[in-house]
Design a protein around this motif. Structure first.
Motif, PDB file in Angstrom:
ATOM      1  N   SER A 246       1.367   3.632   6.138  1.00 18.36           N
ATOM      2  CA  SER A 246       1.240   2.275   5.929  1.00 18.36           C
ATOM      3  C   SER A 246       2.097   1.976   4.656  1.00 18.36           C
ATOM      4  O   SER A 246       2.045   2.986   3.838  1.00 18.36           O
ATOM      5  CB  SER A 246      -0.298   1.681   5.719  1.00 18.36           C
ATOM      6  N   TYR A 247       2.541   0.867   4.458  1.00 15.50           N
ATOM      7  CA  TYR A 247       3.200   0.460   3.117  1.00 15.50           C
ATOM      8  C   TYR A 247       2.670  -0.723   2.566  1.00 15.50           C
ATOM      9  O   TYR A 247       2.439  -1.894   3.242  1.00 15.50           O
ATOM     10  CB  TYR A 247       4.856  -0.084   3.771  1.00 15.50           C
ATOM     11  N   ILE A 248       2.255  -0.618   1.402  1.00 14.65           N
ATOM     12  CA  ILE A 248       1.566  -1.990   0.649  1.00 14.65           C
ATOM     13  C   ILE A 248       2.336  -2.367  -0.360  1.00 14.65           C
ATOM     14  O   ILE A 248       3.008  -1.558  -1.508  1.00 14.65           O
ATOM     15  CB  ILE A 248       0.118  -1.388  -0.012  1.00 14.65           C
ATOM     16  N   SER A 249       3.255  -3.558  -0.306  1.00 13.25           N
ATOM     17  CA  SER A 249       4.250  -3.934  -1.186  1.00 13.25           C
ATOM     18  C   SER A 249       3.643  -4.432  -2.645  1.00 13.25           C
ATOM     19  O   SER A 249       2.244  -4.552  -2.649  1.00 13.25           O
ATOM     20  CB  SER A 249       4.939  -5.013  -0.410  1.00 13.25           C
ATOM     21  N   GLN A 250       4.694  -4.521  -3.412  1.00 12.15           N
ATOM     22  CA  GLN A 250       4.242  -4.970  -4.790  1.00 12.15           C
ATOM     23  C   GLN A 250       3.358  -6.328  -4.937  1.00 12.15           C
ATOM     24  O   GLN A 250       3.407  -7.201  -4.290  1.00 12.15           O
ATOM     25  CB  GLN A 250       5.596  -5.252  -5.656  1.00 12.15           C
ATOM     26  N   GLY A 251       2.326  -5.810  -5.926  1.00  9.64           N
ATOM     27  CA  GLY A 251       1.204  -7.165  -6.231  1.00  9.64           C
ATOM     28  C   GLY A 251       0.356  -7.247  -4.965  1.00  9.64           C
ATOM     29  O   GLY A 251      -0.363  -8.175  -5.313  1.00  9.64           O
TER      30      GLY A 251
ATOM     31  N   GLY B 108       2.905  -7.368   2.978  1.00  8.00           N
ATOM     32  CA  GLY B 108       3.823  -7.802   2.165  1.00  8.00           C
ATOM     33  C   GLY B 108       3.458  -8.127   0.928  1.00  8.00           C
ATOM     34  O   GLY B 108       2.201  -8.086   0.373  1.00  8.00           O
ATOM     35  N   ALA B 109       4.457  -8.182   0.025  1.00  8.45           N
ATOM     36  CA  ALA B 109       4.232  -8.359  -1.425  1.00  8.45           C
ATOM     37  C   ALA B 109       3.324  -9.714  -1.710  1.00  8.45           C
ATOM     38  O   ALA B 109       3.381 -10.657  -1.225  1.00  8.45           O
ATOM     39  CB  ALA B 109       5.689  -8.780  -2.122  1.00  8.45           C
ATOM     40  N   TYR B 110       2.290  -9.418  -2.673  1.00  7.56           N
ATOM     41  CA  TYR B 110       1.397 -10.448  -3.209  1.00  7.56           C
ATOM     42  C   TYR B 110       0.562 -10.928  -2.163  1.00  7.56           C
ATOM     43  O   TYR B 110      -0.144 -11.956  -2.276  1.00  7.56           O
ATOM     44  CB  TYR B 110       2.268 -11.599  -3.898  1.00  7.56           C
ATOM     45  N   SER B 111       0.137 -10.207  -0.889  1.00 10.89           N
ATOM     46  CA  SER B 111      -0.506 -10.638  -0.028  1.00 10.89           C
ATOM     47  C   SER B 111      -1.991 -10.048  -0.344  1.00 10.89           C
ATOM     48  O   SER B 111      -2.189  -9.230  -1.136  1.00 10.89           O
ATOM     49  CB  SER B 111       0.071 -10.136   1.355  1.00 10.89           C
ATOM     50  N   HIS B 112      -2.949 -10.536   0.127  1.00  9.22           N
ATOM     51  CA  HIS B 112      -4.249 -10.143   0.001  1.00  9.22           C
ATOM     52  C   HIS B 112      -4.895  -9.873   1.072  1.00  9.22           C
ATOM     53  O   HIS B 112      -5.216 -10.711   2.116  1.00  9.22           O
ATOM     54  CB  HIS B 112      -5.009 -11.249  -0.898  1.00  9.22           C
TER      55      HIS B 112
ATOM     56  N   ILE C 277       2.481   2.995  -1.761  1.00  7.62           N
ATOM     57  CA  ILE C 277       2.062   2.093  -2.443  1.00  7.62           C
ATOM     58  C   ILE C 277       3.144   1.755  -3.609  1.00  7.62           C
ATOM     59  O   ILE C 277       3.477   2.359  -4.390  1.00  7.62           O
ATOM     60  CB  ILE C 277       0.671   2.496  -3.154  1.00  7.62           C
ATOM     61  N   GLU C 278       3.551   0.435  -3.527  1.00  7.68           N
ATOM     62  CA  GLU C 278       4.466  -0.071  -4.423  1.00  7.68           C
ATOM     63  C   GLU C 278       3.413  -0.487  -6.024  1.00  7.68           C
ATOM     64  O   GLU C 278       2.348  -0.287  -5.960  1.00  7.68           O
ATOM     65  CB  GLU C 278       5.122  -1.240  -4.216  1.00  7.68           C
TER      66      GLU C 278
ATOM     67  N   LEU D  32       4.640  -1.511 -15.031  1.00  6.69           N
ATOM     68  CA  LEU D  32       3.705  -2.252 -14.044  1.00  6.69           C
ATOM     69  C   LEU D  32       3.009  -1.259 -13.233  1.00  6.69           C
ATOM     70  O   LEU D  32       3.795  -0.446 -12.244  1.00  6.69           O
ATOM     71  CB  LEU D  32       4.331  -3.147 -13.096  1.00  6.69           C
ATOM     72  N   VAL D  33       1.620  -0.960 -13.008  1.00  7.13           N
ATOM     73  CA  VAL D  33       1.002   0.134 -12.418  1.00  7.13           C
ATOM     74  C   VAL D  33       0.294  -0.322 -11.291  1.00  7.13           C
ATOM     75  O   VAL D  33      -0.239  -1.631 -11.391  1.00  7.13           O
ATOM     76  CB  VAL D  33       0.270   0.783 -13.621  1.00  7.13           C
ATOM     77  N   SER D  34      -0.228   0.608 -10.341  1.00  4.98           N
ATOM     78  CA  SER D  34      -1.083   0.236  -9.521  1.00  4.98           C
ATOM     79  C   SER D  34      -2.423   0.973  -9.636  1.00  4.98           C
ATOM     80  O   SER D  34      -2.417   1.755 -10.407  1.00  4.98           O
ATOM     81  CB  SER D  34      -0.498   0.970  -8.116  1.00  4.98           C
ATOM     82  N   LEU D  35      -3.442   0.538  -9.114  1.00  2.00           N
ATOM     83  CA  LEU D  35      -4.819   0.953  -9.344  1.00  2.00           C
ATOM     84  C   LEU D  35      -5.396   1.060  -7.966  1.00  2.00           C
ATOM     85  O   LEU D  35      -5.499   0.417  -7.373  1.00  2.00           O
ATOM     86  CB  LEU D  35      -5.440  -0.022 -10.105  1.00  2.00           C
TER      87      LEU D  35
END
Length: 205
Positions: free
Chosen positions: A119-124, A140-144, A103-104, A87-90
């Motif tokens: 800053s910390y950008i969680s998974q998804g 947080g995870a999976y936030s937008h 960046i997770e 699973l990659v980040s873009l």
């Protein structure tokens, strides 16, 4: 050497993901979508090659989940990881991301976005077009964080939250899990889990 990315989800968000991926150096993008069986196997610009559950049978250097619904996005991200698929980040090259931000996996950072130091950008999670995440924020995870939203320093956003287009969040604010911040809202006080807030200043609806 070909660098092939597999994308789960062939909707409008998927097109943005593929476009970012190409600018970020992926030389080939292929899609996996549940509509594969009833389609002609092609999108306007990229091939649709299989249903998502068959992604593991196609050799890709990385995989990304391009599904807007955060719960479904989480399910597919976890499915990829459970199946040993990378699973990659873009990150769009036209975004500005501090070398000291974390960046997770599974994160999308789109054109013109800014993610500042520590800053910390969680998974998804998604940091969309021209969104600003200032210093020491935690998404947080999976936030937008939607297009043109602006988070001042030390803002905390919980999991599965939606920070609406053009909204603004004052420094030091804590936003809970599963929160919806309406378009153009101005958040000047903490928000508990599960609330929808709108307006200036933002209030529970």
């Amino acid at each position: 050497m070909s660098k092939r990315l597999g994308v789960i989800g062939a909707g409008g968000h998927g097109k943005v993901v593929a476009d970012v991926a190409e600018r970020a150096g992926w030389t080939q993008v292929v899609f996996f979508d549940a509509r594969f069986a009833s389609s002609d196997g092609a999108l306007a610009h990229w091939p649709l090659v299989a249903a998502p559950e068959n992604a593991a049978t196609h050799e890709c250097a990385g995989y990304f989940v391009a599904i807007g619904n955060s719960e479904v996005r989480q399910q597919w991200c976890e499915w990829l990881l459970d199946n040993g698929l990378p699973l990659v980040s873009l990150v769009d090259p036209a975004a500005v991301v501090s070398d000291y931000a974390i960046i997770e996996p599974g994160v999308l950072i789109v054109t013109g976005a800014v993610v500042n130091v520590d800053s910390y950008i969680s998974q998804g999670a998604i940091v969309n077009t021209r969104a600003c995440v200032d210093h020491d924020c935690h998404i947080g995870a999976y936030s937008h964080v939607c297009p043109a939203a602006a988070l001042a320093g030390t803002v905390k956003v919980g999991a599965h939250s939606w920070i609406g287009i053009g909204s603004q969040v004052k420094q030091g604010i804590s936003i809970g899990d599963g929160v919806i911040v309406g378009a153009g809202a101005t958040v000047v006080s903490d928000i508990d889990d599960g609330l929808t807030v709108v307006g200036t200043p933002a209030r529970s609806r």
